[in-house]
Design an enzyme around this catalytic site. Structure first.
Site, short mmCIF file in Angstrom:
data_model
loop_
_atom_site.label_atom_id
_atom_site.label_comp_id
_atom_site.label_asym_id
_atom_site.label_seq_id
_atom_site.Cartn_x
_atom_site.Cartn_y
_atom_site.Cartn_z
N ASN A 1 117.90 -45.14 25.27
CA ASN A 1 116.70 -45.90 24.94
C ASN A 1 116.16 -46.53 26.23
OD1 ASN A 1 114.97 -47.29 22.93
ND2 ASN A 1 116.06 -49.16 23.56
N GLU B 1 110.48 -49.89 20.08
CA GLU B 1 110.13 -51.28 20.36
C GLU B 1 108.62 -51.44 20.58
OE1 GLU B 1 112.58 -52.95 23.51
OE2 GLU B 1 114.36 -51.88 22.82
N ASP C 1 105.01 -52.50 20.99
CA ASP C 1 104.01 -53.57 20.88
C ASP C 1 102.91 -53.26 21.88
OD1 ASP C 1 105.41 -54.43 23.19
OD2 ASP C 1 106.30 -56.15 22.16
O1 G3I Z 1 120.25 -66.22 29.68
C1 G3I Z 1 119.23 -67.05 30.25
C2 G3I Z 1 119.77 -68.43 30.46
O2 G3I Z 1 120.83 -68.39 31.37
C3 G3I Z 1 118.64 -69.31 30.98
O3 G3I Z 1 119.08 -70.63 31.07
C4 G3I Z 1 117.45 -69.25 30.03
C5 G3I Z 1 116.30 -70.06 30.62
O4 G3I Z 1 115.06 -69.65 30.18
O5 G3I Z 1 117.04 -67.91 29.86
C6 G3I Z 1 118.04 -67.07 29.33
O6 G3I Z 1 117.56 -65.79 29.22
C7 G3I Z 1 116.80 -65.44 28.06
C8 G3I Z 1 117.41 -64.21 27.41
O7 G3I Z 1 116.61 -63.72 26.38
C9 G3I Z 1 118.83 -64.49 26.97
O8 G3I Z 1 119.06 -64.40 25.62
C10 G3I Z 1 115.38 -65.15 28.48
O9 G3I Z 1 114.78 -66.31 29.01
C11 G3I Z 1 114.62 -64.64 27.28
O10 G3I Z 1 113.31 -64.40 27.64
C12 G3I Z 1 115.30 -63.37 26.77
O11 G3I Z 1 114.55 -62.75 25.76
C13 G3I Z 1 114.91 -61.46 25.21
C14 G3I Z 1 114.84 -60.29 26.21
O12 G3I Z 1 115.00 -59.05 25.51
C15 G3I Z 1 115.89 -60.32 27.29
O13 G3I Z 1 115.79 -59.17 28.08
C16 G3I Z 1 113.88 -61.25 24.11
O14 G3I Z 1 114.10 -62.20 23.08
C17 G3I Z 1 113.96 -59.85 23.51
O15 G3I Z 1 112.82 -59.62 22.70
C18 G3I Z 1 113.95 -58.81 24.61
O16 G3I Z 1 114.08 -57.52 24.05
C19 G3I Z 1 114.11 -56.42 24.98
C20 G3I Z 1 115.00 -55.34 24.39
O17 G3I Z 1 116.26 -55.84 24.08
C21 G3I Z 1 115.13 -54.15 25.36
N1 G3I Z 1 113.82 -53.66 25.73
C22 G3I Z 1 112.88 -54.65 26.25
C23 G3I Z 1 112.72 -55.80 25.25
C24 G3I Z 1 111.68 -56.79 25.71
O18 G3I Z 1 112.08 -57.43 26.90
#
Ligand code: G3I
Length: 401
Positions: A232, A297, A299
């Protein structure tokens, strides 16, 4: 391609033009009051019957899915966990979709927060919800460079230990849901845009070498022989260096008998860029290798005007992108899973990641439907009508799932 299918595609193109025109007309009303993009007699999130949904419109055997909002960026937002707390959200999730993908809840940092502790609470809740609502589940994800827990990324493990950690994780997580997950994203985003393996930021590739990819697929297959196992990635909608790299790798792995079953394009699109017009052609070449294909995914983000409200033209363009992505998948026999990355702007990851951009999903914050929603539903309904007499099981008439 059959004559019937071509006629059906012509009808689809006509429907698209009509949809775009309707979208523009509807938006001259909804621009003044975006929350009432539909009839004001329909209260937000209510009033739509079972027959007036995406899953009802979909051809038999076709999976129309969404990400289930929770974890990730949601934890930084001023609202409680969407999946467990927002009842109207849950109602629409159940009613509209026959497939769900945990947005974050099956990623390592959530499901395996400490080396010797798993936390299955959220993933279990989603799988149970899906079963109650007769929905398939796409598992996301097992081998990735992102959202890994600190104990793993910052641990001082030998190669042998890392290999055993990954094997145990895959056997435990995939094994727990064996028989209940339709497709697993086994390897997620392993190539960069130039088509090089991510050997720096992906801990598994860096420490164990590319051979670990085949092992991950073999372990997942051992743990759940029924699940379809996928590569993916994003930016692989077109034929390009990155999708070419997947094409070559999957060909090699298949020749070696590695249980790879599918290739999926995430499809995080933007109206800043042209639509990837060769999406169908790209999916088809993987289909011809004998792989299932999927959109996982989708959007479609856009640059928001100062008012924060998209113009009618922007919404029509967005609807067009959604529709063409769905059409490309429907046109490829083995593409029977089509997932959008969230269905409401209320919970979308887009504004959190891309400043000044948003409105990327098919429903407004209050769950009223955008032109993109209608474009998807009409395209699904048209595909159901076009395929009613086709002998393929997926096309054997109207779906009632
Ligand atoms: O882990 C850090 C943490 O250490 C830090 O303190 C905090 C401060 O903002 O951020 C944390 O990271 C967050 C992360 O999720 C951890 O759970 C990010 O800010 C946050 O934006 C992130 O969001 C997710 C993202 O994947 C991470 O890559 C989204 O909710 C989720 O929709 C998104 O989904 C991904 C798919 O899995 C793979 N394809 C792309 C898609 C969109 O990015």
């Amino acid at each position: 391609m059959s004559e019937k299918w071509e006629t059906s595609m012509k009808k689809l193109r006509l429907a698209r033009l009509v949809t775009a025109a309707l979208a523009a007309a509807a938006m001259s009303v909804s621009l003044a009051a975006p929350a009432l993009a539909e009839s004001p007699r329909v209260p937000p999130g209510h009033g739509h019957g079972k027959h007036d949904t995406l899953r009802w419109a979909a051809p038999k055997g076709f999976h129309i899915g969404t990400a289930v909002a929770g974890g990730g960026h949601h934890l930084e937002q001023p609202y409680p966990d969407p999946f467990t707390s927002d009842r109207p959200y849950r109602r629409i999730l159940a009613r509209e979709f026959n497939s769900v993908s945990p947005e974050n809840q099956m990623k390592w940092e959530y499901i395996h927060p400490e080396r010797h502790r798993y936390d299955f609470a959220m993933a279990d809740a989603i799988v149970a919800f899906a079963e109650r609502n007769r929905q398939a589940v796409r598992g996301h994800t097992l081998l990735w460079h992102s959202q890994n827990p600190a104990w793993l990324e910052e641990g001082d493990f030998s190669a042998a230990e890392l290999r055993s950690i990954l094997r145990e994780h895959i056997m435990t997580v995939v094994g727990r849901y064996a028989g209940r997950i339709q497709q697993w994203d086994v390897a997620n985003e392993i190539f960069d845009d130039a088509g090089n393996l991510r050997t720096e930021d992906n801990i598994w590739l860096r420490e164990l070498g590319p051979g670990i990819i085949a092992d991950a697929f073999r372990w997942a297959h051992q743990a759940d022989p029924k699940a379809e196992l996928f590569f993916n990635d994003y930016n692989v909608e077109s034929v390009n260096a990155k999708s070419d790299a997947y094409y070559e790798l999957t060909k090699q792995l298949l020749a070696q008998g590695v249980p790879v079953h599918g290739f999926s394009a995430q499809a995080h699109l933007s109206t800043r860029y042209g639509f990837p017009g060769d999406l169908e052609q790209n999916l088809r070449r993987f289909d011809e290798l004998g792989l299932a294909t999927a959109i996982t995914e989708l959007d479609v983000r856009m640059d928001l005007p100062e008012s924060g409200t998209p113009t009618a033209e922007q919404l029509a363009q967005q609807a067009d992108y959604y529709q063409r992505t769905l059409e490309a998948c429907l046109a490829v026999e083995g593409c029977d899973s089509f997932t959008i990355w969230g269905f409401t702007d209320k919970y979308s990851w887009v504004p959190v990641f891309f400043e000044g951009q948003g409105a990327a999903t098919v429903m407004w914050d209050d769950f009223t439907r955008k032109p993109a929603y209608h474009a998807l539903r009409e395209t699904l309904a048209e595909a159901s009508r076009g395929h009613r007499d086709c002998p393929h099981p997926r096309h054997g008439g109207w779906s009632r799932r």
